[in-house]
Design a protein around this motif. Sequence first.
Motif, PDB file in Angstrom:
ATOM      1  N   ARG A  73      -5.161  15.437  -8.598  1.00  0.00           N
ATOM      2  CA  ARG A  73      -3.994  14.910  -9.267  1.00  0.00           C
ATOM      3  C   ARG A  73      -2.928  14.947  -8.160  1.00  0.00           C
ATOM      4  O   ARG A  73      -2.046  13.716  -8.122  1.00  0.00           O
ATOM      5  CB  ARG A  73      -3.496  15.857 -10.471  1.00  0.00           C
ATOM      6  N   ARG A  74      -2.604  15.946  -7.415  1.00  0.00           N
ATOM      7  CA  ARG A  74      -1.559  15.821  -6.316  1.00  0.00           C
ATOM      8  C   ARG A  74      -1.845  14.633  -5.208  1.00  0.00           C
ATOM      9  O   ARG A  74      -0.941  13.935  -4.922  1.00  0.00           O
ATOM     10  CB  ARG A  74      -1.582  17.200  -5.696  1.00  0.00           C
ATOM     11  N   ARG A  75      -3.119  14.485  -4.958  1.00  0.00           N
ATOM     12  CA  ARG A  75      -3.399  13.387  -4.141  1.00  0.00           C
ATOM     13  C   ARG A  75      -2.836  11.941  -4.715  1.00  0.00           C
ATOM     14  O   ARG A  75      -2.425  11.169  -3.993  1.00  0.00           O
ATOM     15  CB  ARG A  75      -4.887  13.425  -3.353  1.00  0.00           C
ATOM     16  N   ILE A  76      -3.456  11.957  -5.938  1.00  0.00           N
ATOM     17  CA  ILE A  76      -3.234  10.542  -6.533  1.00  0.00           C
ATOM     18  C   ILE A  76      -1.855  10.366  -6.805  1.00  0.00           C
ATOM     19  O   ILE A  76      -1.248   9.175  -6.615  1.00  0.00           O
ATOM     20  CB  ILE A  76      -4.123  10.364  -7.808  1.00  0.00           C
ATOM     21  N   LEU A  77      -1.127  11.347  -7.056  1.00  0.00           N
ATOM     22  CA  LEU A  77       0.312  11.073  -7.285  1.00  0.00           C
ATOM     23  C   LEU A  77       1.128  10.733  -6.195  1.00  0.00           C
ATOM     24  O   LEU A  77       2.020   9.654  -6.093  1.00  0.00           O
ATOM     25  CB  LEU A  77       1.028  12.232  -8.021  1.00  0.00           C
ATOM     26  N   LYS A  78       0.699  11.390  -5.323  1.00  0.00           N
ATOM     27  CA  LYS A  78       1.263  10.984  -3.814  1.00  0.00           C
ATOM     28  C   LYS A  78       1.155   9.591  -3.500  1.00  0.00           C
ATOM     29  O   LYS A  78       1.945   8.914  -2.950  1.00  0.00           O
ATOM     30  CB  LYS A  78       1.228  11.968  -2.729  1.00  0.00           C
ATOM     31  N   LEU A  79      -0.273   9.473  -3.187  1.00  0.00           N
ATOM     32  CA  LEU A  79      -0.635   8.033  -2.703  1.00  0.00           C
ATOM     33  C   LEU A  79      -0.233   6.755  -3.806  1.00  0.00           C
ATOM     34  O   LEU A  79      -0.014   5.777  -3.285  1.00  0.00           O
ATOM     35  CB  LEU A  79      -2.103   7.868  -2.767  1.00  0.00           C
ATOM     36  N   SER A  80      -0.124   7.090  -4.940  1.00  0.00           N
ATOM     37  CA  SER A  80       0.515   6.038  -6.006  1.00  0.00           C
ATOM     38  C   SER A  80       1.809   5.669  -5.729  1.00  0.00           C
ATOM     39  O   SER A  80       2.259   4.522  -6.045  1.00  0.00           O
ATOM     40  CB  SER A  80       0.331   6.583  -7.610  1.00  0.00           C
ATOM     41  N   VAL A  81       2.651   6.630  -5.195  1.00  0.00           N
ATOM     42  CA  VAL A  81       4.116   6.156  -4.856  1.00  0.00           C
ATOM     43  C   VAL A  81       3.964   5.120  -3.820  1.00  0.00           C
ATOM     44  O   VAL A  81       4.738   4.177  -3.832  1.00  0.00           O
ATOM     45  CB  VAL A  81       4.973   7.355  -4.477  1.00  0.00           C
ATOM     46  N   GLY A  82       3.441   5.240  -2.760  1.00  0.00           N
ATOM     47  CA  GLY A  82       3.131   4.371  -1.649  1.00  0.00           C
ATOM     48  C   GLY A  82       2.588   2.912  -2.353  1.00  0.00           C
ATOM     49  O   GLY A  82       2.795   1.839  -1.852  1.00  0.00           O
ATOM     50  N   ALA A  83       1.551   3.089  -3.278  1.00  0.00           N
ATOM     51  CA  ALA A  83       0.803   1.897  -3.743  1.00  0.00           C
ATOM     52  C   ALA A  83       1.909   1.218  -4.560  1.00  0.00           C
ATOM     53  O   ALA A  83       1.784  -0.160  -4.557  1.00  0.00           O
ATOM     54  CB  ALA A  83      -0.298   2.319  -4.620  1.00  0.00           C
ATOM     55  N   ALA A  84       2.860   1.942  -5.439  1.00  0.00           N
ATOM     56  CA  ALA A  84       3.701   1.085  -6.304  1.00  0.00           C
ATOM     57  C   ALA A  84       4.902   0.403  -5.272  1.00  0.00           C
ATOM     58  O   ALA A  84       4.940  -0.964  -5.656  1.00  0.00           O
ATOM     59  CB  ALA A  84       4.630   2.334  -7.232  1.00  0.00           C
ATOM     60  N   VAL A  85       5.225   0.962  -4.305  1.00  0.00           N
ATOM     61  CA  VAL A  85       6.241   0.539  -3.359  1.00  0.00           C
ATOM     62  C   VAL A  85       5.467  -0.555  -2.697  1.00  0.00           C
ATOM     63  O   VAL A  85       6.090  -1.862  -2.759  1.00  0.00           O
ATOM     64  CB  VAL A  85       6.681   1.490  -2.280  1.00  0.00           C
TER      65      VAL A  85
END
Length: 257
Positions: A73-85
């Motif tokens: 969960r934590r890994r996905i949430l952090k990397l998802s921010v970069g993916a969204a930007v």
Amino acid sequence: MALSIWEILAVFAAGVGAGTINTIVGSGTLITFPVLLATGLPPVTATVSNALGLIPGSISGAIGYRKELEGQRRRILKLSVGAAVGGLTGATLLLALPSTAFETIVPVLVALALVLVVLQPRISRAVQNRRERTGTPARADGGPLLFTGITLASVYGGYFTAAQGIIYLSLMGMLVDDTLQRLNAVKNVLAAVVNSIAALFFLFVADFDWTAVLLIAVGSAIGGQIGAKVGRRLSPTLLRGLIVAVGTAAIVQLLLR
């Protein structure tokens, strides 16, 4: 645009194929994009329609890999921010830059990603040995380097998406100490984030073909489930070999376009 029955079947079949290969490896756009062009859609309209249609496939693939997503969960949430930007930036560039802007750099990016995938076991061992010597613990989220890499890869993903998953896997495989199947599950989530962000942007500012979108959406959702069932059974060596094979085919197709 009105499609013939054969064009409808071709676009649907391409959606199934893209959803399947995207879930296992990536590069499904190299199946759907040429088919959309063959139906007469302009390149940018085909790109936008493809991005919208592949969202259900990305989500379906992520659901199919839900077991491998446990504890990330934590890994996905952090990397998802970069993916969204990155995805939003790439979608903006698609409408602002000439359609040929990325044609030179894309094959180079994919080739570099394939080299990293092939060398990943050796790189991982070297990194692990260095950590043991220095006493530095591994970072579950890959640290700032992985976040930056995922963000930049997502800029490309929002622009075109072809081989985006291969680039994700090469970066995570090099910087994260985890199994290839679990990283593949994260890849599917990140691809879903990028496609969704780009699609929301396109809905308001770009032209697309609803028929093509719906056909690819249904097909890719089915393909996502097929890909999850097949991909989860592959050994790391076989999965890595499939990644290299698909990536090589992607480079050839991109160079011949």
